[in-house]
Write a protein that holds these residues in place. Structure first.
Motif, short mmCIF file in Angstrom:
data_model
loop_
_atom_site.label_atom_id
_atom_site.label_comp_id
_atom_site.label_asym_id
_atom_site.label_seq_id
_atom_site.Cartn_x
_atom_site.Cartn_y
_atom_site.Cartn_z
N LEU A 41 0.83 -1.21 0.00
CA LEU A 41 0.00 0.00 0.00
C LEU A 41 0.87 1.26 0.00
O LEU A 41 0.59 2.23 -0.71
N ASN A 42 1.93 1.24 0.79
CA ASN A 42 2.85 2.38 0.82
C ASN A 42 3.57 2.54 -0.51
O ASN A 42 3.75 3.65 -1.00
N LEU A 43 3.98 1.42 -1.08
CA LEU A 43 4.66 1.47 -2.38
C LEU A 43 3.72 2.00 -3.45
O LEU A 43 4.12 2.78 -4.31
N TYR A 44 2.47 1.59 -3.39
CA TYR A 44 1.49 2.07 -4.37
C TYR A 44 1.36 3.60 -4.33
O TYR A 44 1.36 4.25 -5.37
N GLU B 140 2.74 -0.11 -10.89
CA GLU B 140 1.55 0.65 -10.50
C GLU B 140 0.27 -0.14 -10.82
O GLU B 140 -0.65 -0.20 -10.01
N LYS B 141 0.20 -0.74 -12.01
CA LYS B 141 -0.99 -1.51 -12.40
C LYS B 141 -1.16 -2.73 -11.49
O LYS B 141 -2.27 -3.05 -11.07
N TRP B 142 -0.06 -3.41 -11.18
CA TRP B 142 -0.11 -4.57 -10.29
C TRP B 142 -0.59 -4.14 -8.91
O TRP B 142 -1.47 -4.76 -8.31
N LEU B 143 -0.02 -3.05 -8.40
CA LEU B 143 -0.39 -2.57 -7.07
C LEU B 143 -1.82 -2.07 -7.02
O LEU B 143 -2.49 -2.19 -5.99
N GLU B 144 -2.30 -1.53 -8.12
CA GLU B 144 -3.69 -1.08 -8.17
C GLU B 144 -4.63 -2.26 -7.95
O GLU B 144 -5.60 -2.17 -7.19
N GLU B 145 -4.34 -3.38 -8.59
CA GLU B 145 -5.16 -4.59 -8.41
C GLU B 145 -5.07 -5.09 -6.97
O GLU B 145 -6.09 -5.45 -6.37
N GLU B 146 -3.86 -5.12 -6.43
CA GLU B 146 -3.68 -5.59 -5.06
C GLU B 146 -4.38 -4.67 -4.07
O GLU B 146 -4.99 -5.11 -3.10
N THR B 147 -4.31 -3.37 -4.31
CA THR B 147 -4.95 -2.39 -3.44
C THR B 147 -6.47 -2.54 -3.49
O THR B 147 -7.14 -2.46 -2.45
N ASP C 153 16.79 10.25 -7.66
CA ASP C 153 17.21 10.96 -6.46
C ASP C 153 16.31 10.58 -5.28
O ASP C 153 15.66 11.44 -4.66
N LEU C 154 16.27 9.29 -4.98
CA LEU C 154 15.38 8.76 -3.94
C LEU C 154 15.87 9.09 -2.54
O LEU C 154 17.07 9.11 -2.29
N THR C 155 14.93 9.30 -1.66
CA THR C 155 15.26 9.41 -0.24
C THR C 155 15.48 7.99 0.29
O THR C 155 15.13 7.00 -0.38
N PHE C 156 16.02 7.89 1.48
CA PHE C 156 16.24 6.57 2.08
C PHE C 156 14.90 5.84 2.25
O PHE C 156 14.80 4.65 1.96
N ASP C 157 13.88 6.55 2.70
CA ASP C 157 12.56 5.92 2.90
C ASP C 157 11.97 5.44 1.58
O ASP C 157 11.33 4.38 1.52
N GLU C 158 12.16 6.19 0.51
CA GLU C 158 11.68 5.77 -0.81
C GLU C 158 12.44 4.55 -1.30
O GLU C 158 11.86 3.63 -1.88
N LEU C 159 13.73 4.53 -1.04
CA LEU C 159 14.54 3.37 -1.41
C LEU C 159 14.07 2.13 -0.67
O LEU C 159 14.00 1.04 -1.24
N LYS C 160 13.72 2.29 0.61
CA LYS C 160 13.20 1.17 1.39
C LYS C 160 11.92 0.61 0.77
O LYS C 160 11.70 -0.60 0.77
N LEU C 161 11.08 1.49 0.24
CA LEU C 161 9.84 1.03 -0.39
C LEU C 161 10.13 0.14 -1.60
O LEU C 161 9.40 -0.81 -1.87
N LEU C 162 11.19 0.44 -2.33
CA LEU C 162 11.53 -0.30 -3.55
C LEU C 162 12.48 -1.47 -3.29
O LEU C 162 12.82 -2.20 -4.22
N TYR C 163 12.90 -1.65 -2.08
CA TYR C 163 13.95 -2.63 -1.74
C TYR C 163 13.71 -4.01 -2.33
O TYR C 163 14.61 -4.61 -2.92
N ASP C 164 12.49 -4.53 -2.20
CA ASP C 164 12.20 -5.88 -2.69
C ASP C 164 12.24 -5.99 -4.21
O ASP C 164 12.23 -7.08 -4.76
N LEU C 165 12.28 -4.85 -4.89
CA LEU C 165 12.26 -4.84 -6.37
C LEU C 165 13.62 -4.50 -6.97
O LEU C 165 13.74 -4.35 -8.17
N ILE C 166 14.64 -4.38 -6.12
CA ILE C 166 15.97 -4.01 -6.59
C ILE C 166 16.80 -5.25 -6.82
O ILE C 166 16.91 -6.12 -5.95
#
Length: 125
Positions: free
Chosen positions: A7-10, A33-40, A110-123
């Motif tokens: 939800l936060n990543l979305y 975004e499309k995947w997360l929209e379905e999950e949301t 130019d991601l913040t640390f918190d934004e990078l944490k949101l994407l962590y599983d996709l890196i």
């Protein structure tokens, strides 16, 4: 990835300016975004079911809200059961799509640390 993380990543992906990154990264963000929209949408369906099962209702069938109008009141004696179901939903694991990013692809954002944490599983390193 847990539902609450998704939800936060979305919210991040949906509202992030995508014009600053190459087309390839924009496409990946769009797929996510499309995947997360379905999950949301699924998450909201489940949450609506929980509210229907545990929410206090007025005589006219509308839900009773807290004094600050922020929360729907839960039926007395059902709070623990309701909170357990919400916790289970928030902690439910969902499969990430097969879309990933390299750090080089994300660098222009130019991601913040918190934004990078949101994407962590996709890196992909």
């Amino acid at each position: 990835m847990k539902f609450n993380q998704a939800l936060n990543l979305y919210e991040f992906v949906k509202h992030r300016d995508k014009t600053e990154v190459p087309l390839k990264v924009q496409y990946k963000l769009l797929k996510i975004e499309k995947w997360l929209e379905e999950e949301t949408n699924y998450y909201h369906e489940c949450m609506n079911n929980i509210i229907a099962n545990y929410g206090q209702q007025n005589d006219d069938g509308t839900y009773k809200f807290s004094d600050d109008k922020q929360f729907i009141l839960i039926q007395e004696g059902k709070e623990k059961e309701c909170n357990n179901e919400i916790a289970q939903l928030n902690n439910m694991e969902i499969d990430c799509p097969s879309v990933g990013f390299t750090l080089e692809e994300l660098e222009p954002m130019d991601l913040t640390f918190d934004e990078l944490k949101l994407l962590y599983d996709l890196i992909n390193e």
